[in-house]
Write a protein that holds these residues in place. Structure first.
Motif, mmCIF file in Angstrom:
data_model
loop_
_atom_site.group_PDB
_atom_site.id
_atom_site.type_symbol
_atom_site.label_atom_id
_atom_site.label_comp_id
_atom_site.label_asym_id
_atom_site.label_seq_id
_atom_site.Cartn_x
_atom_site.Cartn_y
_atom_site.Cartn_z
ATOM 1 N N UNK A 191 0.867 -1.175 0.000
ATOM 2 C CA UNK A 191 0.000 0.000 0.000
ATOM 3 C C UNK A 191 0.901 1.221 0.000
ATOM 4 N N UNK A 192 0.814 2.037 -1.052
ATOM 5 C CA UNK A 192 1.808 3.113 -1.216
ATOM 6 C C UNK A 192 1.359 4.454 -0.665
ATOM 7 N N UNK A 193 0.080 4.605 -0.321
ATOM 8 C CA UNK A 193 -0.393 5.874 0.261
ATOM 9 C C UNK A 193 -0.048 7.068 -0.603
ATOM 10 N N UNK A 194 0.550 8.102 0.006
ATOM 11 C CA UNK A 194 0.816 9.349 -0.732
ATOM 12 C C UNK A 194 2.061 9.291 -1.606
ATOM 13 N N UNK A 195 2.785 8.202 -1.590
ATOM 14 C CA UNK A 195 3.954 7.976 -2.473
ATOM 15 C C UNK A 195 5.012 9.064 -2.349
ATOM 16 N N UNK A 196 5.275 9.512 -1.133
ATOM 17 C CA UNK A 196 6.262 10.578 -0.972
ATOM 18 C C UNK A 196 7.653 10.109 -1.355
ATOM 19 N N UNK A 197 7.929 8.835 -1.143
ATOM 20 C CA UNK A 197 9.282 8.341 -1.418
ATOM 21 C C UNK A 197 9.270 7.081 -2.292
ATOM 22 N N UNK A 198 8.386 6.161 -2.014
ATOM 23 C CA UNK A 198 8.255 4.945 -2.830
ATOM 24 C C UNK A 198 6.944 5.040 -3.591
ATOM 25 N N UNK A 199 7.002 4.893 -4.895
ATOM 26 C CA UNK A 199 5.758 5.011 -5.658
ATOM 27 C C UNK A 199 5.438 3.699 -6.369
ATOM 28 N N UNK A 200 4.327 3.727 -7.131
ATOM 29 C CA UNK A 200 3.884 2.537 -7.842
ATOM 30 C C UNK A 200 4.973 1.957 -8.730
ATOM 31 N N UNK A 201 5.764 2.838 -9.338
ATOM 32 C CA UNK A 201 6.796 2.364 -10.264
ATOM 33 C C UNK A 201 7.848 1.553 -9.521
ATOM 34 N N UNK A 202 8.265 2.042 -8.338
ATOM 35 C CA UNK A 202 9.222 1.284 -7.524
ATOM 36 C C UNK A 202 8.660 -0.097 -7.190
ATOM 37 N N UNK A 203 7.375 -0.114 -6.833
ATOM 38 C CA UNK A 203 6.739 -1.387 -6.451
ATOM 39 C C UNK A 203 6.674 -2.341 -7.641
ATOM 40 N N UNK A 204 6.383 -1.788 -8.793
ATOM 41 C CA UNK A 204 6.296 -2.585 -10.006
ATOM 42 C C UNK A 204 7.654 -3.238 -10.293
ATOM 43 N N UNK A 205 8.733 -2.486 -10.117
ATOM 44 C CA UNK A 205 10.075 -3.053 -10.325
ATOM 45 C C UNK A 205 10.331 -4.185 -9.352
#
Lengths: 489, 489
Positions: A191-205
């Motif tokens: 769950x990435x929330x506001x994505x201040x540091x880790x975003x969807x793209x990081x998670x996808x990788x």
């Protein structure tokens, strides 16, 4: 575990060897306590250091007054604290050498300018100390392989093959119950929330590299790094399917997303284009997101768009045929040798068209093995949809008629069906083609539960089954296209 | 029972005072026997005369060698016989003065020219003797009010408010399980098969007059008498909503329908126009057909298109908002006095927009009563959608924290929730506005099962909830339009 996944920048955030926990107490009616309970209930095996200003133990664990008092710096800090003190605590973690955090606390970007400024500070702290963090305003990680669950709800599924990256924490936790009922589970859910540091793209990788993840689901309200998203997604899509549900395309959806994670969602058509370009399958609803993941993660891909429908009932056959065509699948007529195989198995009231309508099978074994086996032998057929009614109710009277008491007849019927289901499930491996069931009955009752537990998806309507098979066919085409375009992983 | 319904030409077909049964034996693995068993299990109270050439009793009932041997001519004959002898038997029934029949046997129009000729003969016999019959190639009637069920599956729901007229027998029987799980049931369900004598329009007239039927569902592959259908439907729609699922609009759907009931389905757009003109709400899937019937039959109509979404979680709120807009509902901002009522009930991390996002309710009572009550007081709001998570899991730890054992804490939590659900359910009557729940949890578990049993629809996705409320709003508009056009019942 492959070496590449341990080198992913999120590896120790998602697989921490030790945790500092801020915000749990011995009061059970408290989000922090609930989350610490989840971590404990999951059976996390690393060291946990609760940080509490006054208590000497928290939920039976030795507590520390501050992060600089712990015997060592753990990999991960989990923060469930009032908004205003999150920044100071994160900074203390950074100074102590804690390299990863999950910031559950809300009240940042999504709450207006003051919250946005506090979020900026978190980002600066992370940069200064070389930290990575999920959130703020998130539920963090559920990773059954590392036995960690930083969400407030108990994760009672086993380790599964669906990786999830979600801009909604709820769509992580609210799926636990559904996945458990379907014998499914997450490989890792984020769950990435506001994505201040880790975003969807990081998670996808991360999920792309994760060997436990066979298919990636995404709940998307906004994509913050469009170009990078497309690059990463195309690389990942070559290895495993990515399915996304995008909300925010409508005006009200956009407004709701803004107040949810402070995200500025774009028009539907724009996102449609981005997702297509990125090689991502688009689901129209949350239900579809999980349907597609289920089918894509557990079945071989169809070699083409040709499906056949097996039914013992005209209406559910016609409804599935209609749904198949609307979903872009083809329903070709059966080949002459298939028709020869079927002829002795289908009564004269039935139909040898496509849908194949058995009306009333002569023997149950025909419906569960002989007929689908014949259909899957047809070289022109790439996928099979089977309509299932509850056969136990139909079988046991015929067993009871041999003079057995009803309870014994029911037991024998269940046993008979169990053997049939093993055969039905084996069709997938024998033919290397996808087989999807559909039914209007409860998936929680036998024999559907048994079929599902054996690894065959059974969906609750003809439309859902047709759309899931169409998504598989779409992914197979897409993958071919990526290869043709010279895309590399 | 109103006097008008007993005068309907189908009344004694659907509410027979006695039955002759052709095709049952003492062999359980036989469609006829299964159907006679269904009639018996339903508790049918009239006289049943099994007709059998050899047996002296069938399933414990005195059997007769032919229809002219029975003590009197019953209202209804049920025929589950080989195709070739159906005509002769129907003729014998006609001569004996039996005025109604259900012809379950298939192999007629749907099987080709020879079958079509045999069907023609059935039509001539009916005309000659003044008979009405359902079928051939149908499953007949399920009418819990008269305790009759001529379908092979056991009807285990109670009497309900959904009237169904279906060109698929399966869509009668396959819904039993689903309806039972939702505490719903049919008022009367009719499977029309090949419609040689009784068609959808006749059924629509019957269900329109039937006082037990609050909403009418239709599964349509073809409409044989278009003009008459529109006339009847407009008259009925003034009194009660009609919802139809049309299959056959696609090329393959059309072919499947042809082999199913010999029907020639028309293009999708044509049917869309006919249904609209007839004042019929169109469902896109079978699932929607029953969702719409559930909402329309159990809730007051919304006075306009304005909905509000109550959630404790951003993602499910955003997804519902998106679905509402796509379904044609509006999500207006809340009025100032509503916001004043809500302010003390919603934490600062929440949102007082629409969706109202409570994040974490201070007290469970707030979520189940105070907040929805405040929302429904808003004059500008016509309908409420509430997102439900399973609160029992969240409640019992706080009770257990008072020193109670977990099992007792769970029991107390269930009791507490039960009281809350009574209050939540009462919102519908207190405000006279529709309230629909949605959740991703199993509807078979508490508290959702409890809410459903109390008469509040809870649907398994935000999209389904939004579409159901939109269907209600559509029917409310449609009814106004019919009145404005001077339509009379």
């Amino acid at each position: 575990m492959s070496s590449s996944i341990t080198q992913n920048p999120l590896y120790y955030l998602i697989n921490p060897r030790g945790i500092a926990f801020f915000g749990a107490s011995n009061n059970f009616i408290n989000m922090g306590t609930m989350i610490l309970n989840s971590v404990l209930n999951m059976g996390y095996e690393g060291q946990i250091y609760p940080i509490h200003p006054k208590e000497s133990t928290v939920l039976g664990l030795t507590a520390y007054t501050a992060i600089d008092q712990t015997p060592q710096a753990p990999d991960l800090a989990i923060l469930v604290l009032p908004t205003k003190i999150v920044g100071d605590v994160l900074e203390q973690c950074g100074r102590r050498g804690v390299k990863n955090a999950v910031v559950v606390s809300g009240g940042f970007q999504e709450s207006g300018p003051e919250g946005a400024a506090m979020q900026e500070r978190l980002m600066r702290i992370a940069e200064q100390y070389g930290m990575r963090f999920l959130g703020p305003n998130c539920l963090g990680v559920a990773n059954p392989h590392c036995k960690i669950n930083t969400t407030p709800l108990p994760y009672e599924c086993g380790p599964g093959f669906i990786g999830l990256a979600s801009q909604s924490g709820s769509f992580v936790t609210q799926m636990y119950d559904q996945l458990r009922r379907l014998s499914l589970g997450f490989s890792t859910a984020l769950s990435v929330g506001n994505e201040a540091n880790v975003d969807l793209v990081d998670c996808l990788e991360y999920l792309g590299d994760d060997p436990h993840t066979k298919v990636i689901g995404m709940y998307v309200e906004t994509i913050r790094r469009g170009r990078r998203f497309v690059e990463v997604a195309r690389r990942v899509a070559l290895k495993k399917p990515i399915v996304a549900f995008y909300v925010g395309g409508s005006e009200t959806g956009r407004r709701a997303a803004l107040s949810h994670t402070g995200a500025l969602a774009g028009p539907d058509k724009l996102y449609d284009g981005i997702l297509r370009q990125a090689g991502v399958i688009r689901a129209q609803t949350i239900t579809e997101l999980f349907d597609f993941c289920w089918a894509l993660g557990s079945l071989p891909l169809p070699a083409g768009p040709n499906a056949v429908i097996q039914t013992d009932s005209g209406g559910p056959g016609a409804a599935a045929a209609d749904a198949c065509e609307r979903s872009g699948l083809k329903l070709p007529p059966l080949g002459p040798s298939t028709i020869e195989l079927l002829r002795p198995l289908v009564p004269h009231t039935g139909s040898l068209g496509n849908p194949v309508d058995i009306t009333f099978p002569r023997e149950f074994r025909n419906y569960y093995w002989d007929i689908p086996d014949a259909l899957l032998r047809d070289e022109n057929i790439h996928a099979l949809l089977i309509y299932f009614v509850l056969p136990v109710e139909l079988i046991y009277p015929s067993i009871a008629a041999q003079g057995l008491p009803v309870s014994e007849a029911k037991r024998q019927a269940v046993e008979l069906v169990s053997g049939l289901l093993d055969q039905t499930r084996s069709l997938i491996d024998v033919h290397g083609k996808p087989v999807v069931g559909y039914s209007f009955n409860s998936l929680e009752q036998e024999p559907l539960r048994g079929l599902i537990a054996r690894g065959m998806p059974v969906l609750s309507s003809p439309q859902r089954a047709a759309r899931a098979v169409a998504a598989m066919s779409q992914y197979a085409r897409l993958r071919q296209k990526l290869i043709a375009q010279g895309q590399t992983a």
